[in-house]
Design a protein around this motif. Structure first.
Motif, short mmCIF file in Angstrom:
data_model
loop_
_atom_site.label_atom_id
_atom_site.label_comp_id
_atom_site.label_asym_id
_atom_site.label_seq_id
_atom_site.Cartn_x
_atom_site.Cartn_y
_atom_site.Cartn_z
N SER A 146 41.46 45.41 29.16
CA SER A 146 41.39 44.03 29.64
C SER A 146 41.50 43.97 31.16
N THR A 149 38.01 45.00 32.50
CA THR A 149 36.99 43.96 32.35
C THR A 149 37.26 42.77 33.27
N CYS A 150 38.53 42.42 33.47
CA CYS A 150 38.84 41.32 34.39
C CYS A 150 38.42 41.67 35.81
N TYR A 154 35.60 39.27 37.43
CA TYR A 154 36.01 38.44 38.56
C TYR A 154 35.54 39.02 39.89
N THR A 170 39.23 32.07 36.69
CA THR A 170 40.52 32.48 36.14
C THR A 170 41.26 31.29 35.52
N ARG A 173 39.52 30.51 32.16
CA ARG A 173 39.81 31.53 31.14
C ARG A 173 41.25 31.42 30.67
N SER A 174 42.17 31.16 31.60
CA SER A 174 43.56 30.98 31.21
C SER A 174 43.72 29.77 30.29
N HIS A 240 45.94 35.92 33.57
CA HIS A 240 44.71 35.35 34.13
C HIS A 240 45.02 34.34 35.24
N PHE A 243 45.55 36.48 38.29
CA PHE A 243 44.62 37.57 38.56
C PHE A 243 43.88 37.39 39.89
N ALA A 298 42.70 47.38 36.46
CA ALA A 298 42.02 46.75 37.59
C ALA A 298 41.98 47.68 38.80
#
Length: 454
Positions: A146, A149-150, A154, A170, A173-174, A240, A243, A298
């Motif tokens: 995850s 992919t974030c 982003y 973000t 999505r959150s 998220h 992020f 990340a």
């Protein structure tokens, strides 16, 4: 201007004037020929061109000579017409994106399958997952992937829409995850109520919701109450939200940001830090500890490429295999009593039930070893990714939020079926296979209609 050799015995060159308009219709070098196949007599047509380099032509003469040449029906040879145009010298080459790495979606999809199997208590299908063969399980895989992919999603939004686009994505999505969590909480309560409550209500942590719905929902709204198996969703709501600043730090000081994440992880284990919860003040996934695999994923995208040779080295592979073998023996010793000579009994007792809530370092090292092995053995273009099973995993990975919520409900339904109908081995196998098939079918349906539920 084009220079052609003059006829003998002259040793000079003739200058033929050609307008740039004659060359504007093609970027290929052109070879010209007249309508007929007869040889072209340059002396015969010398009057139509400038006689030599010493002659100065007026603009009117230059234009007249250009019209004469354009008046001839000059043709491109067919083989040149079939040749694609070459880029001009000095032009930038066309950038070709490498495309989506299917291994990411495949790993996330398989992790979702394993999570579903592990969420069914006393299920024989859980022996197919990572839980019984080492210190870590599918949760670490899901968190790390995850984070990857974030960072990819982003990061692409930042390059296209700037930081405003990142923040808006973000936040949306959150919000999507937050709404999914509240709906999943209500769905679990309704399912347990229809099943009659009892033992299932206690094991799913929904009895308090059924008996005190007002207070429980109020705590659920502020992410302090969670039914069993829904713990990961409130964490991702917070992750998220944060992020965008995390990505900003990773793009400017990736190693320093990872160091701060490691420091927070260490302080959790030293001082026992956690986030308030309700009603027993216990988070099954402590957000202060489980932020590390997300940040690490990340970081691998933004600043970890320079360490890639170290991860793929033979030394790292040997150490990973040795640690996986050690953890395999310890994990199996918890279920199967091995000979004293093979595994001293003090080790399984010392390492029994490695702490999952605070992400025990042994679990983290086990995940690192698994990641090194997978990266080394499965290349990006692995043909196995095109098999039907892996394509089903990829589809589930592409729709992770919807498939995770559906998996929680299917696991709860399977648990109810095992308690109220039969807990025989055949029933466990049937529910495990049927649940995974339903997850794959739902993911395929979402992809076919091109709508991914928020």
């Amino acid at each position: 201007m084009m220079m052609v050799p003059a006829s003998a015995p002259r040793s000079s060159f003739e200058m033929v004037t050609i307008s740039s308009l004659d060359l504007s219709h093609s970027r290929q070098p052109m070879r010209w020929r007249p309508d007929s196949d007869a040889p072209f007599d340059l002396d015969k047509h010398r009057g139509r061109v400038a006689p030599n380099t010493d002659t100065c032509q007026t603009p009117a003469e230059i234009e007249r000579n250009a019209k004469v040449l354009r008046g001839r029906h000059l043709q491109l040879q067919p083989e040149l017409l079939a040749t694609p145009a070459k880029p001009l010298v000095g032009a930038l080459p066309e950038l070709k994106e490498p495309g989506r790495d299917l291994r990411i979606d495949a790993c996330r999809g398989i992790a979702l399958w394993f999570i579903y199997l592990d969420h069914i208590p006393n299920n024989i299908g859980s022996w197919l997952t990572l839980r019984n063969y080492g210190f870590s399980d599918s949760a670490e895989v899901f968190m790390f992937v995850s984070g990857v992919t974030c960072a990819l999603a982003y990061g692409k939004a930042r390059s296209r829409d700037g930081w405003t686009g990142v923040i808006s994505r973000t936040l949306w999505r959150s919000w999507d995850i937050y709404v999914a969590f509240l709906l999943l909480t209500l769905a679990c309560a309704i399912m347990v109520y229809l099943a009659g409550g009892g033992r299932v209500a206690d094991e799913s942590n929904t009895r308090i919701l059924l008996e005190h719905p007002g207070a429980t929902l109020a705590h659920a709204v502020i992410l302090q109450y969670r039914p069993v198996n829904a713990d990961v969703l409130p964490i991702f709501v917070v992750y998220h939200l944060l992020f965008a600043p995390l990505l900003w730090l990773l793009l400017r000081a990736p190693n320093l940001t990872l160091g701060a994440s490691l420091l927070l992880y260490a302080l959790v284990h030293v001082f026992g830090w956690t986030v308030p919860a309700w009603p027993n003040n216990v988070w099954f996934f402590n957000p202060l500890a489980w932020q590390l695999p997300v940040v690490l994923g990340a970081w691998c995208v933004t600043g970890g490429k320079r360490f890639w040779p170290l991860v793929t080295s033979r030394t790292a592979l040997v150490l990973a295999v040795l640690y996986l073998a050690f953890s395999l023996m310890i994990a199996l010793s918890w279920s199967i009593k091995p000979p004293e000579a093979l595994v001293p009994q003090v080790l399984p007792k010392l390492l029994y039930q490695v702490n999952k809530s605070d992400l025990d370092p042994l679990r983290l090292l086990h995940f690192f070893a698994l990641a090194i092995l997978v990266v080394r053995l499965i290349p990006r273009n692995w043909p196995g990714l095109m098999t039907p099973v892996m394509r089903g995993a990829i589809r589930c990975g592409e729709n992770s939020l919807a498939i995770y919520c559906l998996g929680v409900l299917l696991a709860l339904a399977s648990h109810i079926a095992l308690l109220n109908i039969s807990d025989a081995l055949a029933m466990q196998i049937a529910l495990s296979l049927a649940g995974i098939m339903v997850l794959i079918a739902a993911a395929a349906l979402l992809n076919s209609i091109r709508v991914k539920p928020k």
